[in-house]
Motif scaffolding. Structure first.
Motif, mmCIF file in Angstrom:
data_model
loop_
_atom_site.group_PDB
_atom_site.id
_atom_site.type_symbol
_atom_site.label_atom_id
_atom_site.label_comp_id
_atom_site.label_asym_id
_atom_site.label_seq_id
_atom_site.Cartn_x
_atom_site.Cartn_y
_atom_site.Cartn_z
ATOM 1 N N ASP A 1 36.895 -3.105 -7.296
ATOM 2 C CA ASP A 1 38.135 -2.885 -8.048
ATOM 3 C C ASP A 1 37.947 -1.955 -9.243
ATOM 4 O O ASP A 1 38.827 -1.874 -10.107
ATOM 5 C CB ASP A 1 38.674 -4.234 -8.550
ATOM 6 C CG ASP A 1 39.020 -5.164 -7.405
ATOM 7 O OD1 ASP A 1 39.256 -4.675 -6.293
ATOM 8 O OD2 ASP A 1 39.048 -6.398 -7.629
ATOM 9 N N LEU A 2 36.840 -1.280 -9.308
ATOM 10 C CA LEU A 2 36.530 -0.430 -10.449
ATOM 11 C C LEU A 2 37.630 0.606 -10.687
ATOM 12 O O LEU A 2 38.083 1.270 -9.757
ATOM 13 C CB LEU A 2 35.194 0.280 -10.226
ATOM 14 C CG LEU A 2 34.737 1.249 -11.310
ATOM 15 C CD1 LEU A 2 34.442 0.501 -12.600
ATOM 16 C CD2 LEU A 2 33.512 2.024 -10.853
ATOM 17 N N VAL A 3 38.052 0.709 -11.941
ATOM 18 C CA VAL A 3 39.075 1.683 -12.328
ATOM 19 C C VAL A 3 38.386 2.882 -12.973
ATOM 20 O O VAL A 3 37.662 2.735 -13.964
ATOM 21 C CB VAL A 3 40.090 1.053 -13.302
ATOM 22 C CG1 VAL A 3 41.112 2.099 -13.751
ATOM 23 C CG2 VAL A 3 40.790 -0.127 -12.650
ATOM 24 N N TYR A 4 38.614 4.063 -12.413
ATOM 25 C CA TYR A 4 38.041 5.294 -12.946
ATOM 26 C C TYR A 4 38.905 5.740 -14.135
ATOM 27 O O TYR A 4 40.010 6.240 -13.961
ATOM 28 C CB TYR A 4 38.019 6.375 -11.873
ATOM 29 C CG TYR A 4 37.001 6.144 -10.777
ATOM 30 C CD1 TYR A 4 35.942 7.028 -10.589
ATOM 31 C CD2 TYR A 4 37.089 5.053 -9.915
ATOM 32 C CE1 TYR A 4 35.001 6.822 -9.592
ATOM 33 C CE2 TYR A 4 36.160 4.840 -8.914
ATOM 34 C CZ TYR A 4 35.126 5.732 -8.754
ATOM 35 O OH TYR A 4 34.201 5.527 -7.773
ATOM 36 N N THR A 5 38.391 5.550 -15.325
ATOM 37 C CA THR A 5 39.186 5.771 -16.537
ATOM 38 C C THR A 5 38.868 7.090 -17.234
ATOM 39 O O THR A 5 39.458 7.384 -18.270
ATOM 40 C CB THR A 5 38.949 4.618 -17.527
ATOM 41 O OG1 THR A 5 37.549 4.545 -17.843
ATOM 42 C CG2 THR A 5 39.394 3.289 -16.932
ATOM 43 N N TRP A 6 37.947 7.886 -16.691
ATOM 44 C CA TRP A 6 37.576 9.143 -17.346
ATOM 45 C C TRP A 6 38.305 10.316 -16.709
ATOM 46 O O TRP A 6 38.621 10.305 -15.513
ATOM 47 C CB TRP A 6 36.071 9.359 -17.256
ATOM 48 C CG TRP A 6 35.277 8.440 -18.139
ATOM 49 C CD1 TRP A 6 35.140 7.098 -18.002
ATOM 50 C CD2 TRP A 6 34.538 8.801 -19.302
ATOM 51 N NE1 TRP A 6 34.351 6.588 -18.999
ATOM 52 C CE2 TRP A 6 33.962 7.616 -19.817
ATOM 53 C CE3 TRP A 6 34.288 10.001 -19.955
ATOM 54 C CZ2 TRP A 6 33.157 7.607 -20.948
ATOM 55 C CZ3 TRP A 6 33.488 9.987 -21.093
ATOM 56 C CH2 TRP A 6 32.934 8.808 -21.576
ATOM 57 N N LYS A 7 38.561 11.324 -17.511
ATOM 58 C CA LYS A 7 39.192 12.554 -17.049
ATOM 59 C C LYS A 7 38.298 13.737 -17.416
ATOM 60 O O LYS A 7 37.855 13.870 -18.561
ATOM 61 C CB LYS A 7 40.573 12.735 -17.689
ATOM 62 C CG LYS A 7 41.646 11.814 -17.139
ATOM 63 C CD LYS A 7 42.025 12.171 -15.723
ATOM 64 C CE LYS A 7 43.203 11.335 -15.243
ATOM 65 N NZ LYS A 7 43.555 11.663 -13.837
ATOM 66 N N CYS A 8 38.061 14.597 -16.436
ATOM 67 C CA CYS A 8 37.313 15.837 -16.652
ATOM 68 C C CYS A 8 38.271 16.980 -16.335
ATOM 69 O O CYS A 8 38.445 17.367 -15.177
ATOM 70 C CB CYS A 8 36.074 15.883 -15.761
ATOM 71 S SG CYS A 8 34.918 14.507 -16.022
ATOM 72 N N SER A 9 38.927 17.490 -17.357
ATOM 73 C CA SER A 9 40.014 18.444 -17.165
ATOM 74 C C SER A 9 39.501 19.819 -16.767
ATOM 75 O O SER A 9 38.317 20.136 -16.893
ATOM 76 C CB SER A 9 40.856 18.540 -18.444
ATOM 77 O OG SER A 9 40.038 18.920 -19.531
ATOM 78 N N ARG A 10 40.412 20.641 -16.327
ATOM 79 C CA ARG A 10 40.089 21.991 -15.858
ATOM 80 C C ARG A 10 39.692 22.923 -17.002
ATOM 81 O O ARG A 10 38.841 23.795 -16.824
ATOM 82 C CB ARG A 10 41.292 22.600 -15.125
ATOM 83 C CG ARG A 10 41.701 21.866 -13.862
ATOM 84 C CD ARG A 10 42.998 22.424 -13.320
ATOM 85 N NE ARG A 10 43.402 21.767 -12.081
ATOM 86 C CZ ARG A 10 43.116 22.220 -10.868
ATOM 87 N NH1 ARG A 10 42.452 23.350 -10.739
ATOM 88 N NH2 ARG A 10 43.508 21.562 -9.795
ATOM 89 N N ASP A 11 40.313 22.732 -18.150
ATOM 90 C CA ASP A 11 40.126 23.695 -19.229
ATOM 91 C C ASP A 11 39.056 23.286 -20.236
ATOM 92 O O ASP A 11 38.865 23.970 -21.240
ATOM 93 C CB ASP A 11 41.448 23.916 -19.963
ATOM 94 C CG ASP A 11 42.033 22.621 -20.515
ATOM 95 O OD1 ASP A 11 41.605 21.541 -20.061
ATOM 96 O OD2 ASP A 11 42.904 22.690 -21.401
ATOM 97 N N GLN A 12 38.361 22.179 -19.974
ATOM 98 C CA GLN A 12 37.315 21.734 -20.895
ATOM 99 C C GLN A 12 36.107 21.292 -20.091
ATOM 100 O O GLN A 12 36.237 20.777 -18.974
ATOM 101 C CB GLN A 12 37.809 20.577 -21.771
ATOM 102 C CG GLN A 12 38.934 20.958 -22.728
ATOM 103 C CD GLN A 12 39.375 19.783 -23.580
ATOM 104 O OE1 GLN A 12 38.892 18.675 -23.414
ATOM 105 N NE2 GLN A 12 40.297 20.041 -24.502
ATOM 106 N N ASP A 13 34.934 21.485 -20.672
ATOM 107 C CA ASP A 13 33.722 21.063 -19.989
ATOM 108 C C ASP A 13 33.242 19.690 -20.444
ATOM 109 O O ASP A 13 32.199 19.225 -19.986
ATOM 110 C CB ASP A 13 32.602 22.087 -20.191
ATOM 111 C CG ASP A 13 32.293 22.340 -21.656
ATOM 112 O OD1 ASP A 13 32.837 21.610 -22.517
ATOM 113 O OD2 ASP A 13 31.522 23.273 -21.955
ATOM 114 N N GLU A 14 34.002 19.040 -21.333
ATOM 115 C CA GLU A 14 33.672 17.693 -21.780
ATOM 116 C C GLU A 14 34.665 16.705 -21.184
ATOM 117 O O GLU A 14 35.881 16.919 -21.247
ATOM 118 C CB GLU A 14 33.705 17.605 -23.311
ATOM 119 C CG GLU A 14 32.585 18.358 -24.003
ATOM 120 C CD GLU A 14 31.233 17.696 -23.807
ATOM 121 O OE1 GLU A 14 31.216 16.468 -23.566
ATOM 122 O OE2 GLU A 14 30.216 18.398 -23.897
#
Length: 553
Positions: free
Chosen positions: A341-354
């Protein structure tokens, strides 16, 4: 660059011959078109035809450069490639950076990019480049920043070899890579250092295997760090293995508590004769334990002697533990398993490398969680501990000790395990303050299963349930003084009352009063017998004390 052209002509036999001689002076490279003309005699001279400019031209053609959003000065005849958009060179005109992110690149990535030997930064993210990622990129030994995320790359195995020793960041997520990414033999520290689509759900039957990745993203574009959990740092494989260790600790603590209670009780009363140890306390302790458990739960069957009652309560506890164990399995942080049931809570956006964590859960949610846990579970934990302490008292017989010990242990274990599961599950799943409360309420509802089952049994057959309880069994026990006739009379009266149960509401009230009176009479008889025995032992103790000679110093 200065281009000097001189002409000469000769006439022989009515034929005109013209010769052309060119002289180049070094200041800028030769026109780009000349460097691709086979007849150009300086095509191999790197001073006039820099190889990297030709390589960049090939990259431009392969990636459909005419469709780029920005392509300033690219393929300009007289401009140095160091001035082209997205290209940065060092003092020796060697390309060290190629940054064309979000620039409309398509087509494929030319393998000759590996000839940019001093390239340090390659960022082609957020484009539409197709095909496979060239393995020749692994030859760029000076590369420290590689970002190819959010393209249309495909491939079953993306192997860069072990030559990228200076690589500090590599991001390949947002593509359609499958299979595995072999080890780069590097150690990444930051969460955003090595990102790939190794999470679940995946676009393929099996997600991408990447053991060195620091962040795994799924098909929805959500990500989660791939790192050892606190449990794994302690040497356990997963939460399931740690849970068995947790159970062993609970059982060990209860055993130590019961033993300490036994030793303390034995040391406290070792100077007193048996007559003044108040044997009536044994019955009172059992009654006290029943009050702690409650008369609306199947847990009270622990205090009885009915095998069917023990079977029911053990089956109830097993079902509660099993349901709670499902939450432990659902809380496993296994990015390759789609059944958690793990919820993926991170976002790695297109315009940032962090990458960034998007969870909204803060201290207020955990405070609300603590209040719920304390209000609902602390009472059972304390009562279970008290029952374990009572099981160590010497005044109880062995069967009573066993019942008190197991009853207290399981009552406390279920409550402690519920708190453990709630903390574990919400730490992995909850993403907001309201969600942690909702999850906690659902898990706490499992603690009420014992009361719900008791209500069902009462509806099915209340008399059978009462006979399995401690009070019901005390009421049916033969009196120590042998009053069998009196017992028969009481049973007859009880049957008469039960026969008239279908009468008016007044009759039902009388029935309850009669049953209560019967229980009080039984208790009175038991206490009288105990007092008579105590009185006899006390007299013998007094005689022993009087006949003992007094020794004067």
């Amino acid at each position: 660059m200065h281009l000097i052209v001189s002409f000469s002509w000769t006439s022989t036999d009515n034929m005109l011959t013209i010769s052309c001689t060119t002289t180049l002076h070094r200041s800028d490279p030769a026109p780009l078109t000349l460097c691709f003309w086979p007849e150009f005699d300086l095509i191999r001279d790197t001073r006039f035809c820099p190889p990297e400019r030709n390589i960049l031209r090939e990259i431009y053609v392969s990636a459909n450069g005419q469709e780029w959003t920005k392509s300033g000065l690219w393929l300009d005849e007289y401009e140095s490639h160091c001035n082209w958009y997205g290209v940065e060179c060092n003092k020796k005109h060697n390309t060290v950076k190629l940054e064309l992110y979000s620039n409309g690149l398509s087509g494929t990535l030319n393998p000759n990019i590996s000839n940019l030997g001093l390239l340090e930064v390659l960022d082609l993210s957020d484009n539409d480049i197709k095909g496979s990622i060239p393995t020749e990129i692994g030859l760029l030994s000076n590369l420290n920043y590689l970002r190819l995320s959010y393209n249309l790359f495909v491939g079953n195995e993306t192997n860069f070899g072990n030559n990228l020793k200076n690589l500090e960041l590599i991001q390949l997520h947002g593509n359609r890579l499958s299979g595995s990414i072999p080890s780069l033999d590097l150690s990444f520290v930051e969460h955003s250092s090595f990102i790939a689509d190794c999470g679940n759900p995946s676009n393929f039957d099996e997600s991408l295997l990447c053991e060195e990745c620091t962040m795994c993203c799924n098909a929805q574009g959500d990500c989660y760090p791939q790192e050892d959990t606190e449990i794994q740092a302690l040497g356990f494989d997963d939460y399931v293995h740690f849970t068995w260790f947790f159970f062993a600790c609970i059982f060990g603590i209860t055993c130590v508590t019961a033993m300490m209670s036994f030793i303390y009780d034995k040391c406290r009363i070792r100077h007193f004769p048996r007559a003044i140890r108040r044997p009536a306390d044994s019955y009172r302790d059992t009654k006290y334990a029943l009050d702690m458990i409650g008369d609306d739960s199947v847990y009270q069957f622990f205090l009885g002697k009915s095998w069917s009652g023990w079977f029911i309560v053990l089956a109830t506890i097993f079902s509660q533990m099993w349901m709670l164990f499902l939450f432990v399995q659902g809380a496993e942080i296994d990015l390759s398993n789609d059944n958690v049931d793990l919820v993926y809570t991170w976002k790695c956006s297109r315009d940032q490398d962090e990458c960034r964590d998007t969870t909204d859960l803060d201290w207020k949610g955990w405070v609300a969680f603590s209040i719920l846990m304390v209000a609902h579970l602390l009472k059972d934990i304390i009562n279970g501990s008290r029952m374990v302490v009572l099981s160590g008292k010497e005044r109880h017989d062995i069967p009573t000790r066993i019942r008190l010990f197991f009853g207290g242990t399981l009552l406390g274990a279920v409550s402690i395990f519920t708190f453990y599961v709630s903390s574990l599950y919400n730490g992995v799943i909850a993403t907001s303050n309201t969600e942690i409360i909702l999850n906690s309420v659902v898990i706490l509802f499992i603690c009420d299963v014992d009361e719900l089952i008791y209500d069902i049994l009462i509806v099915i057959n209340s008399g059978w349930v009462k006979r399995m309880t401690h009070q019901g069994q005390e009421a049916s026990v033969t009196e120590p003084n042998g009053h069998d006739e009196e017992k028969g009379t009481e049973e007859t009266n009880h049957r008469l009352v039960m026969k008239n149960k279908s009468g008016s509401g007044t009759n039902r009230d009388l029935e309850g009063a009669v049953e209560s009176l019967e229980r009080q009479v039984q208790i009175l008889h038991t206490n009288m017998d105990m007092l008579m025995e105590q009185n006899t032992e006390l007299k013998s103790y007094t005689q022993w004390d009087v006949s003992t000679p007094i020794i004067s110093l």
